[in-house]
Enzyme design. Structure first.
Site, mmCIF file in Angstrom:
data_model
loop_
_atom_site.group_PDB
_atom_site.id
_atom_site.type_symbol
_atom_site.label_atom_id
_atom_site.label_comp_id
_atom_site.label_asym_id
_atom_site.label_seq_id
_atom_site.Cartn_x
_atom_site.Cartn_y
_atom_site.Cartn_z
ATOM 1 N N HIS A 308 0.859 -1.184 0.000
ATOM 2 C CA HIS A 308 0.000 0.000 0.000
ATOM 3 C C HIS A 308 0.888 1.224 0.000
ATOM 4 O O HIS A 308 1.945 1.225 0.626
ATOM 5 C CB HIS A 308 -0.905 0.005 1.242
ATOM 6 C CG HIS A 308 -2.077 0.908 1.094
ATOM 7 N ND1 HIS A 308 -2.018 2.243 1.384
ATOM 8 C CD2 HIS A 308 -3.343 0.655 0.663
ATOM 9 C CE1 HIS A 308 -3.201 2.773 1.139
ATOM 10 N NE2 HIS A 308 -4.023 1.842 0.703
ATOM 11 N N ASP A 366 -7.990 -5.422 0.175
ATOM 12 C CA ASP A 366 -8.467 -6.159 -0.997
ATOM 13 C C ASP A 366 -8.078 -7.626 -0.991
ATOM 14 O O ASP A 366 -8.616 -8.418 -1.760
ATOM 15 C CB ASP A 366 -7.934 -5.499 -2.270
ATOM 16 C CG ASP A 366 -8.608 -4.168 -2.482
ATOM 17 O OD1 ASP A 366 -9.803 -4.082 -2.179
ATOM 18 O OD2 ASP A 366 -7.936 -3.229 -2.930
HETATM 19 N N1 CMC Z 1 4.044 -7.484 -4.837
HETATM 20 C C1 CMC Z 1 5.390 -7.521 -4.989
HETATM 21 N N2 CMC Z 1 6.212 -6.472 -4.811
HETATM 22 C C2 CMC Z 1 5.635 -5.305 -4.463
HETATM 23 C C3 CMC Z 1 4.252 -5.186 -4.276
HETATM 24 C C4 CMC Z 1 3.450 -6.347 -4.471
HETATM 25 N N3 CMC Z 1 2.138 -6.272 -4.318
HETATM 26 N N4 CMC Z 1 3.953 -3.904 -3.925
HETATM 27 C C5 CMC Z 1 5.132 -3.253 -3.889
HETATM 28 N N5 CMC Z 1 6.153 -4.092 -4.219
HETATM 29 C C6 CMC Z 1 7.590 -3.803 -4.217
HETATM 30 C C7 CMC Z 1 7.967 -2.924 -5.407
HETATM 31 O O1 CMC Z 1 8.319 -3.707 -6.517
HETATM 32 C C8 CMC Z 1 9.112 -2.165 -4.812
HETATM 33 O O2 CMC Z 1 10.261 -3.011 -4.793
HETATM 34 P P1 CMC Z 1 11.739 -2.402 -5.055
HETATM 35 O O3 CMC Z 1 11.972 -1.433 -3.941
HETATM 36 O O4 CMC Z 1 12.632 -3.594 -5.008
HETATM 37 O O5 CMC Z 1 11.698 -1.756 -6.401
HETATM 38 C C9 CMC Z 1 8.727 -1.927 -3.362
HETATM 39 O O6 CMC Z 1 7.847 -3.022 -3.056
HETATM 40 C C10 CMC Z 1 8.019 -0.617 -3.106
HETATM 41 O O7 CMC Z 1 6.889 -0.549 -3.960
HETATM 42 P P2 CMC Z 1 6.313 0.748 -4.634
HETATM 43 O O8 CMC Z 1 5.806 0.384 -6.013
HETATM 44 O O9 CMC Z 1 7.284 1.886 -4.516
HETATM 45 O O10 CMC Z 1 5.099 1.052 -3.702
HETATM 46 P P3 CMC Z 1 3.947 2.063 -4.029
HETATM 47 O O11 CMC Z 1 3.644 2.728 -2.751
HETATM 48 O O12 CMC Z 1 4.261 2.934 -5.172
HETATM 49 O O13 CMC Z 1 2.778 1.086 -4.516
HETATM 50 C C11 CMC Z 1 0.814 -0.205 -4.583
HETATM 51 C C12 CMC Z 1 1.670 0.756 -3.762
HETATM 52 C C13 CMC Z 1 -0.510 -0.433 -3.832
HETATM 53 C C14 CMC Z 1 0.483 0.408 -5.963
HETATM 54 C C15 CMC Z 1 1.598 -1.531 -4.755
HETATM 55 O O14 CMC Z 1 1.940 -2.066 -3.500
HETATM 56 C C16 CMC Z 1 0.794 -2.562 -5.552
HETATM 57 O O15 CMC Z 1 0.780 -2.490 -6.784
HETATM 58 N N6 CMC Z 1 0.127 -3.553 -4.863
HETATM 59 C C17 CMC Z 1 -0.677 -4.526 -5.523
HETATM 60 C C18 CMC Z 1 -2.003 -3.913 -5.934
HETATM 61 C C19 CMC Z 1 -2.918 -3.704 -4.753
HETATM 62 O O16 CMC Z 1 -3.130 -4.603 -3.948
HETATM 63 N N7 CMC Z 1 -3.511 -2.481 -4.710
HETATM 64 C C20 CMC Z 1 -4.536 -2.172 -3.690
HETATM 65 C C21 CMC Z 1 -4.161 -1.057 -2.811
HETATM 66 S S1 CMC Z 1 -5.281 -0.981 -1.429
HETATM 67 C C22 CMC Z 1 -6.764 -0.472 -2.062
HETATM 68 C C23 CMC Z 1 -6.882 0.985 -2.222
HETATM 69 O O17 CMC Z 1 -6.712 1.726 -1.231
HETATM 70 O O18 CMC Z 1 -7.204 1.404 -3.347
#
Ligand code: CMC
Length: 431
Positions: A308, A366
Site C-alpha cells: 500500500h 483487498d
Molecule cells: N508485490 C510484490 N512487490 C511489491 C508489491 C506487491 N504487491 N507492492 C510493492 N512491491 C515492491 C515494489 O516492486 C518495490 O520493490 P523495489 O523497492 O525492489 O523496487 C517496493 O515493493 C516498493 O513498492 P512501490 O511500487 O514503490 O510502492 P507504491 O507505494 O508505489 O505502490 C501499490 C503501492 C498499492 C500500488 C503496490 O503495492 C501494488 O501495486 N500492490 C498490488 C495492488 C494492490 O493490492 N492495490 C490495492 C491497494 S489498497 C486499495 C486501495 O486503497 O485502493
C-alpha cells in the site's frame, strides 16, 4: 495550523529562504511552500505526490506506519464493530455521529431517495449487455447531472446537500441495475422497508420469480465492506474528485471521474485482481513457485492485495475483513473454501519472507474482500462497482469540504518540462 517552526531552503549561490511549518491535530507537520515559486522562481518536483499534502482535511486520518485509520477521529475498528454504514455516512458528511433523532431523519431521507428517474432505465439498456459494469457505472453516474439539474448549483449549500443524498441513496440502485442488465434479468426496484445493505442485496439477487431472503450475517458482512471502503483520505480517486470539483464541475460529473479513476487495477480493481491471482495459483502446493515469481523483478508479477502506498504495516481494514471472511464462510458452510485456504497460506508465507518483510509489504483490504464478495454471490466484475458505491460518501464528503473551504482554488499542478526547446517548423516536404 501555524507553528513556531520554520523550514529553511538554501539554494542558488547560498541564498536562503524561510518557509512556515504548519501542524495538524495529529500526523506529520507540513512545509507551507505556497510562496516558493513567487519568491524563488522554482517549483517542487514530486511525481505521484509522495511528499505532497494537496489540501487540509478534517475527515480521515491514516497513520500508515502504525496501521491506524480514523474517520473523524474514530478508529475504524470501533466503527466497523458498533455502527452501520449509514451512521458512518452521517459521520463522514457531518463530522459527528448521529443521535437517535438525527439517525432516523438521515435514514429516512436516504431511503426515500433510492429510486432513480425511470428514464434512466433507457441509459442502462443503451449499453451492450456484455459491457463491463464499471463502464456502465461511469456513464450512468455522469448522466445523473442530466436528470437532477435542480441541485447543481455548487455554491448553494442546500443543492450540495441534496446532491450528496441523491448520490448515496441512488448508487446501490444503479450498481444493482448495472448487474441486472449484464445478467439479462429485469431491474429490481428498491424496497423502503429494508436496510441500506439488505435493500442492495435484494436489488442484486431477487428475481420476479423468487424474492430474496435476507440473511443478516451476509447483510452485515456487506455493510462492513461498505464501512471499510467509505473513505481513505487523499487517494487517487478522491484526489480526482477534488481536482474535477475544483473547476466548479457538478458533483455527479466529479463522482463519475472518481469512479473512472477507481477502476484501475492498482486502486479499486485490486480485489478483482487478487481473486484472479488466487484462481491462477489454484492450489496451496503452487504457492512457493508463485512467490518466487513475484520476487523475480523481470517477471512483472505482483502479489495482488499486498502493499500500500500509505500503510507500511498491516492494513487495519484487512484485519476486519479477514474476520468477516471467517464469519461469512462459516455461515455458508464454506470454511473449507479452496481460495480462502490458499489466501491464508499465501499470507503466512509472505509475512515471513524477507522480500516482503524488508519492503514492509502487508495484506491490504483487498486481499480478503474479494473472497467475501465471491461468497456473497457477487461476481468479480462487480467488485469495483461495490467499492464505488461505498466510496461515494467519502468522495462527496471530501468534495463538500473542498467547496466550503474559503482557501479553495482550482487545482493546477506545474511540471518540469524536458521536451524540445523552442524550434522552428520545417515545411512537410523538407522533413
Ligand atoms: N508485490 C510484490 N512487490 C511489491 C508489491 C506487491 N504487491 N507492492 C510493492 N512491491 C515492491 C515494489 O516492486 C518495490 O520493490 P523495489 O523497492 O525492489 O523496487 C517496493 O515493493 C516498493 O513498492 P512501490 O511500487 O514503490 O510502492 P507504491 O507505494 O508505489 O505502490 C501499490 C503501492 C498499492 C500500488 C503496490 O503495492 C501494488 O501495486 N500492490 C498490488 C495492488 C494492490 O493490492 N492495490 C490495492 C491497494 S489498497 C486499495 C486501495 O486503497 O485502493
Amino acid at each position: 495550523m501555524s507553528t513556531n517552526k520554520k523550514a529553511t531552503l538554501t539554494y542558488g549561490d547560498g541564498k536562503t529562504m524561510d518557509f512556515p511549518v504548519l501542524g495538524g491535530s495529529i500526523g506529520p507537520d507540513v512545509i507551507d511552500i505556497r510562496t516558493l515559486y513567487g519568491k524563488t522562481g522554482m517549483f517542487t518536483y514530486d511525481p505521484g505526490f509522495l511528499s505532497t499534502a494537496s489540501c487540509s482535511s478534517k475527515i480521515t486520518y491514516i497513520d500508515g506506519d502504525e496501521g491506524v485509520l480514523l474517520y473523524r477521529g474514530y478508529p475504524i475498528e470501533q466503527l466497523a464493530q458498533k455502527c452501520d454504514f449509514l451512521e458512518v455516512c452521517y459521520l463522514l458528511l457531518n463530522g459527528e455521529l448521529p443521535n437517535i433523532e438525527q439517525n432516523k431523519d438521515f435514514v429516512d431521507t436516504i431511503t426515500r431517495h433510492t429510486m432513480v428517474h425511470d428514464q434512466m432505465n433507457r441509459f442502462f439498456t443503451g449499453f451492450r449487455r456484455d459491457a463491463h459494469p464499471m463502464a456502465v457505472l461511469v456513464g450512468t453516474v455522469g448522466a445523473m447531472s442530466a436528470f437532477y439539474h435542480d441541485s447543481l448549483d455548487i455554491n448553494n449549500p442546500e443543492h450540495r446537500r441534496v446532491s450528496a443524498m441523491r448520490l448515496i441513496a441512488k448508487l446501490p440502485t444503479m450498481v444493482a441495475m448495472a448487474y441486472k442488465y449484464n445478467m439479462g434479468q429485469p431491474f429490481v426496484y428498491p424496497r423502503n422497508d429494508l436496510s441500506y445493505s439488505a435493500n442492495f442485496m435484494r436489488m442484486m439477487f431477487a428475481v420476479p420469480a423468487e424474492d430474496y431472503k435476507v440473511n443478516e450475517v451476509l447483510v452485515r458482512a456487506l455493510d462492513r465492506i461498505f464501512i471499510l471502503h467509505a473513505d481513505h483520505e487523499q487517494n487517487a480517486s478522491t484526489s480526482t474528485v477534488r481536482l474535477s470539483g475544483s473547476s466548479g464541475a457538478n458533483p455527479f460529473a466529479c463522482i463519475a471521474a472518481g469512479i473512472a479513476c477507481l477502476w484501475g487495477p492498482a486502486h479499486g480493481g485490486a480485489n478483482e485482481a487478487a481473486l484472479n491471482m488466487l484462481e491462477q495459483i489454484g492450489d496451496v502446493s503452487k504457492v512457493s513457485e508463485f512467490i518466487a515469481k513475484v520476487k523475480d523483478k523481470n517477471s512483472g508479477v505482483k502479489l495482488m492485495g499486498f502493499g500500500h502506498r500509505v500503510y507500511k504495516n498491516y492494513d487495519p481494514r484487512a484485519k476486519l475483513m479477514r474476520e468477516t471472511c471467517h464469519e461469512v464462510l462459516n455461515e455458508l458452510g464454506l470454511h473449507n473454501d479452496r481460495l480462502f485456504k490458499l489466501a491464508i497460506a499465501l499470507e503466512k508465507i509472505a509475512l515471513e519472507d524477507e522480500y516482503f518483510v524488508s519492503r514492509k509489504l502487508y495484506p491490504n483490504v483487498d486481499f480478503y474482500s474479494g473472497i467475501v464478495q465471491r461468497a456473497l454471490g457477487i461476481p468479480t466484475s462487480m467488485f469495483t462497482c461495490i467499492f464505488s458505491l461505498a466510496r461515494t460518501v467519502g468522495w462527496i464528503a471530501q468534495w463538500q469540504e473542498m467547496i466550503a473551504d474559503p482557501e479553495y482554488k482550482i487545482g493546477r499542478p506545474r511540471q518540469l518540462y524536458d521536451g524540445a526547446p523552442r524550434r522552428d517548423l520545417v515545411p512537410m516536404n523538407k522533413r
